[in-house]
Design an enzyme around this catalytic site. Structure first.
Site, PDB file in Angstrom:
ATOM      1  N   GLY A   1       0.786  -1.233   0.000  1.00  0.00           N
ATOM      2  CA  GLY A   1       0.000   0.000   0.000  1.00  0.00           C
ATOM      3  C   GLY A   1       0.817   1.281   0.000  1.00  0.00           C
ATOM      4  O   GLY A   1       0.350   2.311   0.504  1.00  0.00           O
ATOM      5  N   SER A   2       2.014   1.259  -0.621  1.00  0.00           N
ATOM      6  CA  SER A   2       2.766   2.522  -0.656  1.00  0.00           C
ATOM      7  C   SER A   2       2.061   3.550  -1.558  1.00  0.00           C
ATOM      8  O   SER A   2       2.138   4.744  -1.301  1.00  0.00           O
ATOM      9  CB  SER A   2       4.226   2.303  -1.083  1.00  0.00           C
ATOM     10  OG  SER A   2       4.300   1.916  -2.427  1.00  0.00           O
ATOM     11  N   ASN A   3       1.358   3.067  -2.590  1.00  0.00           N
ATOM     12  CA  ASN A   3       0.584   4.012  -3.414  1.00  0.00           C
ATOM     13  C   ASN A   3      -0.606   4.566  -2.632  1.00  0.00           C
ATOM     14  O   ASN A   3      -0.932   5.746  -2.750  1.00  0.00           O
ATOM     15  CB  ASN A   3       0.109   3.344  -4.705  1.00  0.00           C
ATOM     16  CG  ASN A   3       1.173   3.373  -5.779  1.00  0.00           C
ATOM     17  OD1 ASN A   3       1.501   4.440  -6.305  1.00  0.00           O
ATOM     18  ND2 ASN A   3       1.749   2.220  -6.092  1.00  0.00           N
TER      19      ASN A   3
ATOM     20  N   LYS B   1      -7.027  -8.315  -7.768  1.00  0.00           N
ATOM     21  CA  LYS B   1      -8.263  -9.045  -8.102  1.00  0.00           C
ATOM     22  C   LYS B   1      -9.055  -8.258  -9.122  1.00  0.00           C
ATOM     23  O   LYS B   1      -8.943  -7.031  -9.191  1.00  0.00           O
ATOM     24  CB  LYS B   1      -9.132  -9.200  -6.846  1.00  0.00           C
ATOM     25  CG  LYS B   1      -8.579 -10.180  -5.859  1.00  0.00           C
ATOM     26  CD  LYS B   1      -8.966 -11.588  -6.248  1.00  0.00           C
ATOM     27  CE  LYS B   1      -8.200 -12.597  -5.399  1.00  0.00           C
ATOM     28  NZ  LYS B   1      -8.177 -13.926  -5.950  1.00  0.00           N
ATOM     29  N   LEU B   2      -9.895  -8.976  -9.863  1.00  0.00           N
ATOM     30  CA  LEU B   2     -10.793  -8.278 -10.788  1.00  0.00           C
ATOM     31  C   LEU B   2     -12.001  -7.777 -10.008  1.00  0.00           C
ATOM     32  O   LEU B   2     -12.482  -8.453  -9.098  1.00  0.00           O
ATOM     33  CB  LEU B   2     -11.272  -9.241 -11.874  1.00  0.00           C
ATOM     34  CG  LEU B   2     -10.241  -9.671 -12.917  1.00  0.00           C
ATOM     35  CD1 LEU B   2     -10.852 -10.702 -13.859  1.00  0.00           C
ATOM     36  CD2 LEU B   2      -9.727  -8.471 -13.709  1.00  0.00           C
TER      37      LEU B   2
ATOM     38  N   HIS C   1      -0.428   1.064 -13.192  1.00  0.00           N
ATOM     39  CA  HIS C   1       0.329  -0.108 -13.642  1.00  0.00           C
ATOM     40  C   HIS C   1       1.789   0.302 -13.804  1.00  0.00           C
ATOM     41  O   HIS C   1       2.077   1.358 -14.381  1.00  0.00           O
ATOM     42  CB  HIS C   1      -0.257  -0.620 -14.964  1.00  0.00           C
ATOM     43  CG  HIS C   1       0.374  -1.900 -15.411  1.00  0.00           C
ATOM     44  ND1 HIS C   1      -0.004  -3.127 -14.923  1.00  0.00           N
ATOM     45  CD2 HIS C   1       1.387  -2.135 -16.269  1.00  0.00           C
ATOM     46  CE1 HIS C   1       0.741  -4.065 -15.469  1.00  0.00           C
ATOM     47  NE2 HIS C   1       1.596  -3.491 -16.297  1.00  0.00           N
TER      48      HIS C   1
ATOM     49  N   ASP D   1      -7.473  -4.427 -18.040  1.00  0.00           N
ATOM     50  CA  ASP D   1      -6.171  -3.829 -18.360  1.00  0.00           C
ATOM     51  C   ASP D   1      -6.171  -3.031 -19.655  1.00  0.00           C
ATOM     52  O   ASP D   1      -5.192  -2.379 -19.977  1.00  0.00           O
ATOM     53  CB  ASP D   1      -5.111  -4.940 -18.477  1.00  0.00           C
ATOM     54  CG  ASP D   1      -4.291  -5.037 -17.208  1.00  0.00           C
ATOM     55  OD1 ASP D   1      -4.466  -4.180 -16.325  1.00  0.00           O
ATOM     56  OD2 ASP D   1      -3.475  -5.962 -17.113  1.00  0.00           O
TER      57      ASP D   1
ATOM     58  N   GLU E   1       5.481   6.467  -9.404  1.00  0.00           N
ATOM     59  CA  GLU E   1       4.067   6.163  -9.122  1.00  0.00           C
ATOM     60  C   GLU E   1       3.535   7.069  -8.019  1.00  0.00           C
ATOM     61  O   GLU E   1       2.419   7.596  -8.102  1.00  0.00           O
ATOM     62  CB  GLU E   1       3.907   4.700  -8.676  1.00  0.00           C
ATOM     63  CG  GLU E   1       4.183   3.691  -9.776  1.00  0.00           C
ATOM     64  CD  GLU E   1       3.903   2.261  -9.323  1.00  0.00           C
ATOM     65  OE1 GLU E   1       2.847   2.009  -8.733  1.00  0.00           O
ATOM     66  OE2 GLU E   1       4.757   1.387  -9.573  1.00  0.00           O
TER      67      GLU E   1
HETATM   68  C1  GAR Z   1       2.733  -1.007  -7.668  1.00  0.00           C
HETATM   69  O1  GAR Z   1       3.957  -1.000  -8.330  1.00  0.00           O
HETATM   70  C2  GAR Z   1       1.594  -1.017  -8.673  1.00  0.00           C
HETATM   71  O2  GAR Z   1       1.836  -0.272  -9.826  1.00  0.00           O
HETATM   72  C3  GAR Z   1       1.531  -2.492  -8.999  1.00  0.00           C
HETATM   73  O3  GAR Z   1       1.671  -3.127  -7.752  1.00  0.00           O
HETATM   74  C4  GAR Z   1       2.525  -2.316  -6.920  1.00  0.00           C
HETATM   75  C5  GAR Z   1       1.827  -2.118  -5.594  1.00  0.00           C
HETATM   76  O4  GAR Z   1       2.675  -1.467  -4.689  1.00  0.00           O
HETATM   77  N1  GAR Z   1       0.285  -2.829  -9.669  1.00  0.00           N
HETATM   78  C6  GAR Z   1       0.222  -3.727 -10.637  1.00  0.00           C
HETATM   79  O5  GAR Z   1       1.174  -4.386 -11.016  1.00  0.00           O
HETATM   80  C7  GAR Z   1      -1.164  -3.887 -11.240  1.00  0.00           C
HETATM   81  N2  GAR Z   1      -1.120  -4.660 -12.443  1.00  0.00           N
HETATM   82  P1  GAR Z   1       2.103  -0.796  -3.374  1.00  0.00           P
HETATM   83  O6  GAR Z   1       1.246  -1.855  -2.665  1.00  0.00           O
HETATM   84  O7  GAR Z   1       3.328  -0.447  -2.568  1.00  0.00           O
HETATM   85  O8  GAR Z   1       1.282   0.394  -3.762  1.00  0.00           O
END
Ligand code: GAR
Length: 209
Positions: free
Chosen positions: A17-19, A96-97, A114, A155, A184
């Protein structure tokens, strides 16, 4: 005199969950005119849920384990979002979808991030580390971040924003992942702010059949 009502965001995350954190931070700094009101994870031990709780955000484990019946799962997810009057849904490392009726209801109000320059290195099984491994294996010269609208085709939803970075000759999937992740964290709040303020909208050509 008028009041600007604070919009509400829900974030779906499966892992660290850093995003999610970058969205919470942007909201707390007043960059979004919106609050993260709800965090959902399909993974009960996702650190994303803990991050949300630390900020007093409603954080829910929502999965086929908590809701084994697909119809009830969909119904509850929709009810939760409409009861809470969620304006924008952000997928942030959600593996998940989403149910199709949910996507239809929130059409034009769901974004995904992504970690590659889509359409390169997207699709089934392409998430997290697998993406960066594929980019390095393909000997690409650049990689980056894509924010796209989520449609029923998942996607393949229209791209809203992309940011590229060069790949260094000595990059490994890990070093590349770390540099992409930094981008990101800057780009997702920016994209969310543009949608929340109405400056960027879901392209009509995808809704007019
Ligand atoms: C991120 O790099 C995001 O872009 C990727 O998962 C990571 C989650 O990091 N998402 C995908 O690959 C979706 N296809 P986070 O949990 O630290 O935010």
């Amino acid at each position: 005199m008028y009041f600007r009502t604070m919009k509400k965001i829900s974030v779906f995350a499966s892992g660290g969950g850093s995003n999610l954190q970058s969205i919470i931070d942007a909201s707390e700094k007043g960059m979004l005119n919106a609050e993260v009101a709800l965090v959902i994870s399909n993974n009960s031990s996702a650190f994303a849920l803990e991050r949300a709780r630390k900020h007093g955000i409603k954080a829910i484990h929502f999965s086929t384990k908590t809701h084994p019946d697909p119809a009830i799962y969909t119904q509850e997810l929709i009810k939760l979002h409409s009861d809470m009057k969620i304006d924008l849904v952000l997928l942030a490392g959600y593996m998940k979808l989403l149910p199709k009726p949910f996507i239809a209801l929130y059409s034009g109000r769901i974004l995904n991030i992504h970690p590659s320059l889509l359409p390169k290195h997207g699709g089934k099984g392409m998430y997290g580390h697998f993406v960066h491994e594929a980019v390095i294996a393909a000997k690409d010269k650049e990689s980056g971040v894509t924010i796209h609208w989520v449609t029923e085709e998942y996607d393949e939803g229209p791209i809203m924003m992309q940011r590229s970075i060069p790949i260094n000759h000595d990059d490994t999937p890990d070093t590349l992942a770390a540099r992409v992740l930094k981008v990101e964290h800057a780009v997702y709040p920016e994209a969310a702010a543009l949608v929340l303020s109405g400056q960027i909208r879901f392209p009509n050509r995808f809704t007019e059949k």
